[in-house]
Design a protein around this motif. Structure first.
Motif, short mmCIF file in Angstrom:
data_model
loop_
_atom_site.label_atom_id
_atom_site.label_comp_id
_atom_site.label_asym_id
_atom_site.label_seq_id
_atom_site.Cartn_x
_atom_site.Cartn_y
_atom_site.Cartn_z
N SER A 93 -51.47 32.56 13.22
CA SER A 93 -51.28 32.13 14.59
C SER A 93 -50.90 33.35 15.38
O SER A 93 -50.81 34.44 14.84
N VAL A 104 -48.33 34.23 16.01
CA VAL A 104 -47.11 34.78 15.45
C VAL A 104 -47.40 35.89 14.46
O VAL A 104 -46.73 36.90 14.42
N GLY A 113 -55.24 30.72 21.07
CA GLY A 113 -54.35 30.09 20.09
C GLY A 113 -54.37 30.78 18.74
O GLY A 113 -53.78 30.29 17.79
N LEU A 115 -39.77 29.94 13.99
CA LEU A 115 -41.14 30.45 13.98
C LEU A 115 -42.12 29.39 14.46
O LEU A 115 -43.07 29.66 15.17
N ARG A 116 -41.83 28.16 14.04
CA ARG A 116 -42.71 27.07 14.48
C ARG A 116 -42.68 26.91 15.99
O ARG A 116 -43.71 26.78 16.64
N HIS A 118 -44.55 29.56 17.59
CA HIS A 118 -45.99 29.28 17.53
C HIS A 118 -46.39 28.25 18.59
O HIS A 118 -47.36 28.43 19.31
N LEU A 119 -45.59 27.20 18.67
CA LEU A 119 -45.91 26.15 19.64
C LEU A 119 -45.88 26.70 21.06
O LEU A 119 -46.68 26.32 21.91
N THR A 155 -48.92 29.25 21.67
CA THR A 155 -50.22 28.58 21.73
C THR A 155 -50.27 27.59 22.89
O THR A 155 -51.29 26.99 23.15
N GLU A 195 -48.74 24.79 23.02
CA GLU A 195 -48.75 23.40 22.60
C GLU A 195 -47.55 22.61 23.07
O GLU A 195 -47.60 21.38 23.13
N ILE A 241 -43.15 16.72 20.11
CA ILE A 241 -43.23 18.16 19.85
C ILE A 241 -42.33 18.92 20.84
O ILE A 241 -41.65 19.88 20.48
N VAL A 260 -56.72 22.80 20.18
CA VAL A 260 -56.58 23.50 18.92
C VAL A 260 -55.32 24.34 19.00
O VAL A 260 -54.71 24.46 20.05
N GLY A 261 -54.97 24.99 17.93
CA GLY A 261 -53.70 25.67 17.91
C GLY A 261 -52.86 24.74 17.07
O GLY A 261 -52.42 23.69 17.51
N ALA A 262 -52.72 25.12 15.84
CA ALA A 262 -52.15 24.18 14.89
C ALA A 262 -50.66 24.00 15.14
O ALA A 262 -49.98 24.90 15.59
N VAL A 263 -50.21 22.86 14.82
CA VAL A 263 -48.79 22.62 14.81
C VAL A 263 -48.31 22.97 13.40
O VAL A 263 -48.98 22.64 12.43
N PHE A 264 -47.23 23.64 13.31
CA PHE A 264 -46.70 23.94 11.97
C PHE A 264 -46.36 22.64 11.27
O PHE A 264 -46.04 21.64 11.91
N ILE A 273 -42.50 16.43 12.36
CA ILE A 273 -43.58 16.17 13.31
C ILE A 273 -44.86 15.80 12.59
O ILE A 273 -45.95 15.83 13.15
N GLU A 300 -46.52 12.79 14.15
CA GLU A 300 -47.06 13.17 15.43
C GLU A 300 -48.41 13.87 15.26
O GLU A 300 -49.35 13.66 15.98
N LYS A 310 -52.09 12.90 16.58
CA LYS A 310 -52.91 13.85 17.34
C LYS A 310 -54.28 14.03 16.72
O LYS A 310 -55.28 14.20 17.42
#
Ligand SMILES: Nc1nc2c(ncn2[C@@H]2O[C@H](COP(=O)(O)OP(=O)(O)OP(=O)(O)O)[C@@H](O)[C@H]2O)c(=O)[nH]1
Ligand SMILES: Nc1nc2c(ncn2[C@@H]2O[C@H](COP(=O)(O)OP(=O)(O)OP(=O)(O)O)[C@@H](O)[C@H]2O)c(=O)[nH]1
Ligand SMILES: [Mg+2]
Ligand SMILES: [Mg+2]
Lengths: 489, 603
Positions: free
Chosen positions: A196, A198, A236, A397-398, A401-402, A405, A407, A464, B488-492, B497, B500, B504
């Motif tokens: 990602s 990251v 992303g 880190l998550r 990333h969110l 990107t 998100e 999220i 797109v852009g993955a969720v960890f 989640i 969720e 999605k």
């Protein structure tokens, strides 16, 4: 808070005695990485200029480069006290390889190695820069030869030799080809962590050529990189996109006095030089040149048309007067310093987190593999999943990333805040204040924690977004608690 | 130095001479209706139309190569993605630029700078709305009759995959451009392999040789890759950068180094020769038809002169033939209904099959979407959808091509059955210059008169290619949303989640399905409309063509009747002189026919 790396190690040590021996050894090898530097892979399509750039990053010409397909094996360049080269077979055996230094270039005797059955080459070299990153060179993707295509696809497979063993990747491309994007997408590991923004960064490589070799080529590269940074297809997937001219970077960091002298002599042949610089062929067959034909070949290979035009102009214009000047100038225009800064910002500062994270990912995949047949393996897998979901570093880190990107819908300012917070530096760095200051730090952290807490549960949020706000709240609370602890001792 | 170093050669000169003789003869006999097609044939020979599409991955130097060929900067060139729209370049007495937008009925004339100037480069949104740009330019290279098509490059991440396929049938030749930075990639080789199966001539150019010191190495690697793929060819090394300087400074040495003279030579022998051969072939057919029709009245007069006692029955016979041909022209003639039914069947059939293909595509997508992980697979899936779509459109155009050629053949045989004694058989196929087919309406009328066009003998090849390219440019213009809109852009994978994410995933699939459906609908709408127009125009053209041919025959028969009467009434003392005169004419035409058949053998 106990760092992820420590918790991971304790967990594995506890599980180790009851695991199958082979898996236990693999886990040991993975844990070993927690003590090493970040492992940075250089990837891209065939002839993207990967090996050349890697040499520039190393400051030495260790990786072989060529106009035809060159790099056959994944090659690890690791820091070592002495000079050693091995081939690691798939069965784990290490075969020492002969090598020599030829004209400052490392030449490894690899021609007798079979195409299959070799996991990777390992070059241990006492180069200071390898203390910071272990560098991994890879064969090019998208080759026209089916065998090489298959081999490159294998790179993405998990395991010691593959790209997945890397903590981060620098991806080289000359314009964003569909297959570049496909690679970056495939590099994402859906099981636990995804490549990602990251842990991936893209380069517009051979940028001098993208600009047609004109004097302003690198500026043009900057503009194109800028556009790709905004391109939805890439956004992303990578943290940033930068233009580089690996060839000039390599030549600048390995520039020799003789080369400078040759260039000075050429720069004096001014009006003729213009004609000779019209094309590579003309330069090579420059009859009345003030240097030997063999030197012309050498210069052309080392600098390329853009580099020659640039260097000769700078020398003729009196901009540079020593080889050191020239090296500095070429380095600057090559884009390497900017890359270095980006590497530090994106990977260096969060190296320990990225490493812990990728080790966690690898150990999890080992546990996953043995879970079907081993009770202990199942327990380990469960514990690892627990660890992954309870580790605040992973959570940060998550969220990072969110945020990058897009998100979780954070603003640019909020994203910058998350980047700072997830950097893994000192408390004041993570808060973005000027310097260490116990009480101020604590108060600011409490204030920020409250601000984020207030946003949890906003009726307009999806889960999220809520999750992101919760994680950030906890991050600040932890900083505040730590600052309070420090103040009281 | 000129920009047209294409050699003008001998073999066709003989055909051209004969055509001149034919024009003279038609003129001498006052047959302007026969003269016209011969003039067209002459033009076609002097300026044989060939269409060359320049294709390859993006940023390889395609537009620069075109600029090098024409010796002017007609196509936009840029370090970043430059060519966004299929651009057709052809000769025109004055500069003109036509832009066709998606869904628009007619092209719109704009400032030519629109196509050429970087400053006026359309924004991405504007570019997406444009289906095709046509540029007419007073340029010496284009004046040789070559139409060049500049294409947006294949392989770019933010563009579609299917477009490249559209050019597989394009034109008389493809120039595939790859630069010398690296050997051919797997993608490029795959493209070349399929291209060579569809296009008669595929040339490969190795671009930007001025910049890459090791281009010779790359060239020899490419050559062996090509040989390995069963496409033995040596990539022609070129440098557009050197070519431009060479032309500007009149430097012949540098021009040679640029590699363009060699490329022009290859174009000339590989492409132009072939179109000239076709043009010559066609000219001889037209010439034969004209000569036969010139002879007919002469023969009738001769007969009447030689046997005045038989004049009355001969005249009656001529009269009845004339009536029969006249009847063929009336409404309700058999060939007319064969033609009408043929086209209506063709339209239904192609439409049915196209819809069928789209239904299959829809099903396939549904199947894929059931299991796909859209965060990772969308690029591939959307590429596949476009590719399948391209294949379906290609199939559609192919069946239109073949279907209408088939109808023409049937019409010819029906006319032959109904009037076996028309002395001169009708020619099978009307001229259609489809590179003009796509320009705005009134121009279409102008150039599509039965003989006014400069096209080929069939819709195959060039024309089909351009139609396909245009339709495909249309397909490409229909938006198939990219990754971004699909989130797109993955969720960890954190446990909290997880649910969720599942939700999605379902949402994304639903969204993807909608996007694909919409895409297929849009394309279907576009393509159906184009197909309807095409069928209608093809039908009209064929009808006009056969009507013109019949009108010629009627005129010939009428003149034969007049000649026969004239012969019968000639004063006795003049007969022998007149016979000698006419026999000389017949000898002349015999001679002409002998020459055409000899030449036909040598082509
Ligand atoms: N002008 C210019 N040439 C470059 C640059 N980087 C690499 N090259 C040249 O490009 C060619 C390929 O470079 P490599 O570094 O071997 O490329 P690679 O990606 O490692 O290639 P493979 O290992 O075969 O996939 C060599 O001839 C280099 O000299 C650059 O930044 N500018
Ligand atoms: N040095 C050099 N550069 C060239 C040559 N031909 C093209 N270029 C450069 O290559 C880049 C791309 O050229 P274009 O002609 O726009 O390539 P294209 O394939 O039409 O690109 P797209 O239409 O955007 O796919 C530009 O920066 C040109 O200046 C050449 O012969 N020599
Ligand atoms: Mg390499
Ligand atoms: Mg272009």
């Amino acid at each position: 808070m106990i760092p992820l790396a420590e918790r991971l190690e304790v967990l594995c040590q506890t599980a180790r005695p009851s695991l199958p021996l082979e898996a236990a050894n693999e886990i040991d090898a993975a844990l070993e990485r927690l003590r090493g530097p970040l492992r940075l892979a250089v990837a891209g399509r065939v002839k993207a200029g990967k090996s050349t750039l890697l040499n520039a990053l190393l400051g030495e010409r260790l990786a072989p480069t060529d106009a035809g397909e060159r790099t056959r094996f994944v090659t690890w360049y690791e820091h070592g006290p002495g000079y050693q080269v091995f081939a690691e077979r798939e069965d784990g055996e290490l075969l020492p390889l002969r090598f020599e230094r030829n004209d400052d270039e490392l030449v490894i005797n690899e021609s007798e190695l079979p195409d299959t059955g070799i996991l990777r080459l390992i070059v241990r070299w006492p180069t200071a820069r390898l203390r910071r990153f272990t560098l991994i060179d890879t064969p090019g993707l998208g080759s026209a030869s089916p065998a090489r295509r298959a081999a490159a696809a294998g790179l993405l497979a998990a395991g010691q030799g593959g790209l997945r063993a890397a903590d981060a990747v620098v991806y080289l491309m000359q314009h964003a080809h569909r297959s570049d994007v496909a690679f970056l997408e495939a590099f994402r590991d859906p099981s636990l962590v995804d490549a990602s923004p990251v842990n991936a960064l893209a380069l517009l490589s051979r940028a001098d050529e993208i600009g047609g070799g004109r004097p302003d080529a690198m500026e043009s590269g900057l503009r194109i990189a800028e556009r790709y940074r905004m391109d939805p297809a890439l956004k992303g997937l990578v943290g940033t996109v930068l233009p580089v001219c690996g060839l000039l970077a390599e030549s600048a960091v390995t520039l020799r006095e003789e080369e400078y002298e040759l260039l000075v002599r050429l720069s004096l042949a001014d009006p003729e030089a213009d004609q000779a610089l019209l094309s590579a062929d003309r330069f090579r067959s420059w009859d009345a040149s003030p240097v030997l034909p063999a030197s012309l070949d050498l210069l052309l290979d080392r600098f390329g048309m853009f580099g020659l035009r640039y260097a000769l102009r700078a020398i003729a214009g009196g901009e540079v007067n020593t080889s050191l000047d020239l090296a500095r100038l070429l380095l600057e225009v090559s884009g390497l310093p900017a890359l270095d800064r980006a590497l530090e910002l994106q990977f260096g500062s969060r190296a320990s987190r990225l490493i812990s994270y990728s080790v966690l990912r690898d150990v999890t995949s080992i546990a996953n593999r043995i879970a079907a047949d081993s009770e202990a393996g199942r327990d380990l897998l469960y514990a690892l999943e627990e660890l992954a979901s309870s580790s605040h570093e992973v959570d940060e880190l998550r969220v990072l990333h969110l945020a990058v990107t897009g998100e979780n819908g954070f603003t640019a300012q909020e994203t910058a805040e998350v980047e700072r917070l997830a950097s893994g530096g000192d408390a004041h760095e993570r808060l973005g204040t000027g310097g260490p200051g116990g009480e101020d730090t604590r108060r600011l952290a409490i204030y920020r924690a409250a601000a984020w807490r207030a946003r949890v549960g906003d009726p307009l949020h999806d889960p999220i977004q809520d999750y992101s706000c919760e994680v950030l709240t906890r991050s600040y609370e932890a900083i505040a608690a730590e600052a309070a602890g420090r103040a009281s001792t | 130095m000129t920009t047209t170093e294409l050699p003008a050669e001998a073999p066709w000169a003989a055909v051209l001479d004969l055509v001149e003789v034919g024009i003279g003869a038609a003129n001498a006999h006052g047959r302007d209706d026969l003269e016209e097609p011969l003039r067209v044939a002459r033009l076609r020979l002097m300026r044989p139309q060939s269409v060359i599409a320049v294709v390859g991955e993006f940023k390889q130097g395609k537009s620069s190569l075109i600029n090098g060929l024409v010796g002017e900067e007609l196509c936009p060139v840029h370090d970043d993605v430059a060519t966004t729209t299929t651009t057709v370049l052809r000769y025109g007495d004055s500069a003109r630029c036509l832009v066709t937008r998606h869904g628009a009925d007619a092209a719109e004339e704009v400032d030519p700078a629109f196509a050429t100037g970087i400053g006026l480069r359309p924004s991405p949104d504007e570019a997406a709305a444009i289906q095709r740009i046509e540029l007419e330019w007073p340029n010496r290279f284009l004046a040789t009759g070559i139409t060049l098509i500049d294409t947006p490059g294949a392989g770019s991440a933010s563009r579609d995959a299917g477009l490249a396929l559209a050019f597989l049938r394009v034109a008389d030749a493809l120039i595939f451009v790859t630069d010398a930075s690296a050997p051919l990639s797997g993608d490029e080789l795959d493209f070349l392999k399929s291209a060579s199966a569809y296009c008669p001539v595929v040339m490969c150019c190795l671009a930007k040789t001025d910049l890459y010191p090791h281009w010779r190495e790359v060239q020899s690697i490419d050559e062996s890759l090509l040989a390995g793929a069963g496409l033995p060819a040596r990539p022609i090394p070129v440098s557009a950068a050197l070519r431009i300087i060479a032309l500007k400074e009149g430097d012949a040495g540098l021009n040679r180094e640029s590699g363009f003279p060699e490329l022009l030579q290859v174009l000339s022998t590989g492409v132009l020769e072939e179109t000239k051969r076709l043009a010559a072939h066609r000219a001889l057919l037209d010439l034969d038809a004209a000569v036969h029709q010139i002879r007919l009245p002469v023969l009738a007069e001769l007969q009447a002169l030689k046997s005045p006692d038989l004049a009355a029955p001969a005249l009656a016979e001529l009269q009845s033939r004339r009536d029969r041909v006249e009847q063929l022209r009336q409404a309700g003639s058999r060939w007319g209904s064969v033609l009408a039914e043929g086209f209506s069947d063709l339209a239904n059939e192609t439409d049915y099959r196209f819809r069928g293909a789209l239904r299959e595509l829809n099903k396939k997508v549904d199947r894929i979407l059931e299991t796909a992980d859209l965060r990772h697979d969308w690029v591939q899936i959307s590429g596949e959808v476009r590719t399948d779509m391209a294949l379906a459109v290609r199939e559609l155009v192919r069946s239109l091509e073949e279907g209408s050629a088939d109808i023409a053949r049937r019409v010819v045989s029906v006319i032959a059955e109904d009037e076996a004694e028309i002395a001169v058989p009708v020619v099978a196929w009307p001229d259609i210059d489809v590179s003009r087919y796509w320009t705005e309406k009134e121009q279409r009328e102008l150039s599509l008169g039965a003989h006014a066009g400069l096209g080929y003998a069939s819709l195959k090849g060039a024309q089909g290619g351009i139609i396909l390219a245009s339709v495909m440019a249309g397909v490409a213009g229909v938006v198939l949303s990219t990754t971004a809109t699909l989130g797109v852009g993955a969720v960890f994978g954190g446990k909290q989640i997880w649910d969720e994410r599942k939700k999605k995933t379902t949402q994304r699939r639903q969204q993807a399905r909608t996007v694909v459906r919409q895409f297929i609908d849009d394309v279907q709408f576009d393509v159906s409309k184009t197909t309807r127009d095409m069928v209608r125009d093809l039908q009209r053209l064929q009808r006009e063509h056969f009507a013109t041919e019949l009108a010629q025959r009627i005129r010939t028969q009428t003149e034969a009747m007049e000649a026969s009467q004239r012969g019968a009434q000639t004063a006795r003392e003049n007969v022998s002189r007149r016979v000698a005169e006419l026999e000389q004419t017949i000898q002349g035409t015999d001679q002409l026919l002998k020459s055409t058949s000899a030449l036909r053998g040598s082509l």
